[in-house]
Design a protein around this motif. Sequence first.
Motif, PDB file in Angstrom:
ATOM      1  N   ILE A 159     -23.743 104.624  48.195  1.00  0.00           N
ATOM      2  CA  ILE A 159     -22.834 105.722  47.824  1.00  0.00           C
ATOM      3  C   ILE A 159     -23.493 107.072  48.093  1.00  0.00           C
ATOM      4  O   ILE A 159     -22.875 107.982  48.661  1.00  0.00           O
ATOM      5  N   ILE A 160     -24.765 107.209  47.695  1.00  0.00           N
ATOM      6  CA  ILE A 160     -25.484 108.470  47.923  1.00  0.00           C
ATOM      7  C   ILE A 160     -25.595 108.762  49.415  1.00  0.00           C
ATOM      8  O   ILE A 160     -25.381 109.905  49.860  1.00  0.00           O
ATOM      9  N   TYR A 161     -25.898 107.722  50.203  1.00  0.00           N
ATOM     10  CA  TYR A 161     -26.040 107.904  51.652  1.00  0.00           C
ATOM     11  C   TYR A 161     -24.726 108.349  52.290  1.00  0.00           C
ATOM     12  O   TYR A 161     -24.694 109.307  53.072  1.00  0.00           O
TER      13      TYR A 161
ATOM     14  N   GLU B  63     -30.693 117.272  57.066  1.00  0.00           N
ATOM     15  CA  GLU B  63     -30.492 116.385  55.910  1.00  0.00           C
ATOM     16  C   GLU B  63     -29.922 115.043  56.348  1.00  0.00           C
ATOM     17  O   GLU B  63     -30.252 114.002  55.776  1.00  0.00           O
ATOM     18  N   ILE B  64     -29.064 115.044  57.364  1.00  0.00           N
ATOM     19  CA  ILE B  64     -28.532 113.794  57.910  1.00  0.00           C
ATOM     20  C   ILE B  64     -29.673 112.953  58.499  1.00  0.00           C
ATOM     21  O   ILE B  64     -29.760 111.741  58.283  1.00  0.00           O
ATOM     22  N   CYS B  65     -30.570 113.630  59.244  1.00  0.00           N
ATOM     23  CA  CYS B  65     -31.727 112.931  59.811  1.00  0.00           C
ATOM     24  C   CYS B  65     -32.627 112.389  58.706  1.00  0.00           C
ATOM     25  O   CYS B  65     -33.137 111.266  58.796  1.00  0.00           O
ATOM     26  N   TYR B  66     -32.808 113.200  57.675  1.00  0.00           N
ATOM     27  CA  TYR B  66     -33.684 112.843  56.555  1.00  0.00           C
ATOM     28  C   TYR B  66     -33.285 111.504  55.938  1.00  0.00           C
ATOM     29  O   TYR B  66     -34.097 110.580  55.813  1.00  0.00           O
ATOM     30  N   VAL B  67     -32.009 111.402  55.538  1.00  0.00           N
ATOM     31  CA  VAL B  67     -31.575 110.184  54.855  1.00  0.00           C
ATOM     32  C   VAL B  67     -31.478 109.002  55.826  1.00  0.00           C
ATOM     33  O   VAL B  67     -31.666 107.851  55.431  1.00  0.00           O
ATOM     34  N   THR B  68     -31.213 109.294  57.110  1.00  0.00           N
ATOM     35  CA  THR B  68     -31.054 108.214  58.087  1.00  0.00           C
ATOM     36  C   THR B  68     -32.394 107.589  58.454  1.00  0.00           C
ATOM     37  O   THR B  68     -32.450 106.405  58.819  1.00  0.00           O
ATOM     38  N   VAL B  69     -33.473 108.344  58.357  1.00  0.00           N
ATOM     39  CA  VAL B  69     -34.802 107.825  58.685  1.00  0.00           C
ATOM     40  C   VAL B  69     -35.222 106.726  57.710  1.00  0.00           C
ATOM     41  O   VAL B  69     -35.873 105.751  58.098  1.00  0.00           O
TER      42      VAL B  69
ATOM     43  N   THR C 267     -33.033 111.446  48.827  1.00  0.00           N
ATOM     44  CA  THR C 267     -31.605 111.125  48.683  1.00  0.00           C
ATOM     45  C   THR C 267     -30.825 112.179  47.910  1.00  0.00           C
ATOM     46  O   THR C 267     -29.739 112.576  48.329  1.00  0.00           O
ATOM     47  N   ALA C 268     -31.377 112.645  46.788  1.00  0.00           N
ATOM     48  CA  ALA C 268     -30.616 113.570  45.937  1.00  0.00           C
ATOM     49  C   ALA C 268     -30.466 114.943  46.568  1.00  0.00           C
ATOM     50  O   ALA C 268     -29.376 115.538  46.539  1.00  0.00           O
TER      51      ALA C 268
END
Length: 333
Positions: free
Chosen positions: A36-38, A73-79, A283-284
């Motif tokens: 959900i967070i992602y 931020e998209i790259c951050y969570v996707t890594v 994530t947050a």
Amino acid sequence: MGETEKANHTKVTEFIILGFSDLPEMQLLLFHVFLIIYLMSMIGNLLIISVVCSEPRLHTPMFFFLINLSFLEICYVTVTVPKLLAMLLTQYKIISFTQCMTQMHLFLSCTNTEFYLLTSMAYDRYVAICNPLRYIIIMNRKICIVLVIASWMTSFLNPVLHTLIVSQSSFCSSNEINHFFCDITALIALSCSGTSVIEMVNYIEGPIFGFTPFILTVTSYVYIISAILKIRSAKGRQKAFSTCSSHLTVVLLFYGTSFGVYMRPKSTSSMDVNKLLTVVYITAIPLLNPLIYSLRNKELKGALWKASRIVESYFSQELIKLFTQYLVAKSQQ
């Protein structure tokens, strides 16, 4: 060298990421929470990028930096998060050596990029508040592009040496990473090659690439706050502060959590605490950034409201069209 010692120094080809294995009964719940967070992080940041790009009024330096931050931020969570989701769902916790080094390098690159982008945004707010008459001249298109390109390129080149050192290390005691991704601190803890080289690199590069963005950001806000306090009217001070309050909130969140992980004394360091703090800024923060900027920025809030009305109107028209077609089809039966 004996057979046992040779075996101990065998080249590691894969790692086992322990993740949250100490909470076996919560694996499915954690999967849904992180999923959900992602998804919310992806949707929120993609929405900001699309709205800023489609709204001519938002084509300003501040929002140019913002769409770069949202993309980051998209790259951050996707890594990190997709691999974590796969591990939580399948319980397959193995990651190859190459994948682990790549993940570590990309994560360090994203962290550095956020430091530099936040510094560029702080400088942008400094010019806007402290030198507003020359803002358009100073923060021209060329300067903004140079700042962004320099942020991305420097950030991806800087961790190369760290990655090379860690990749050449010997992991003779264990290949189990006590974290939920390939974090450099967790990998160094597994190494039996000694930490003197990586510590020397950190000692040399830390002040240049780590503290320099922090000092520049703090300096910018010292001048910004000083300029705001000199404004006589309360309304003027509120208006000036509102232009940088969202960025200041993001800066405090990011620096607070990242320094909490990497700058705490080793004597007080706990991997469980590190995991918790890392979860916050991986994530947050990417989830909160779109909310912070959209709720505290009137221009962006107005653009998002306008976009939502357009989308709502489009779907309403489509629903009416489908309902009309349904009624016509029923009448012809």
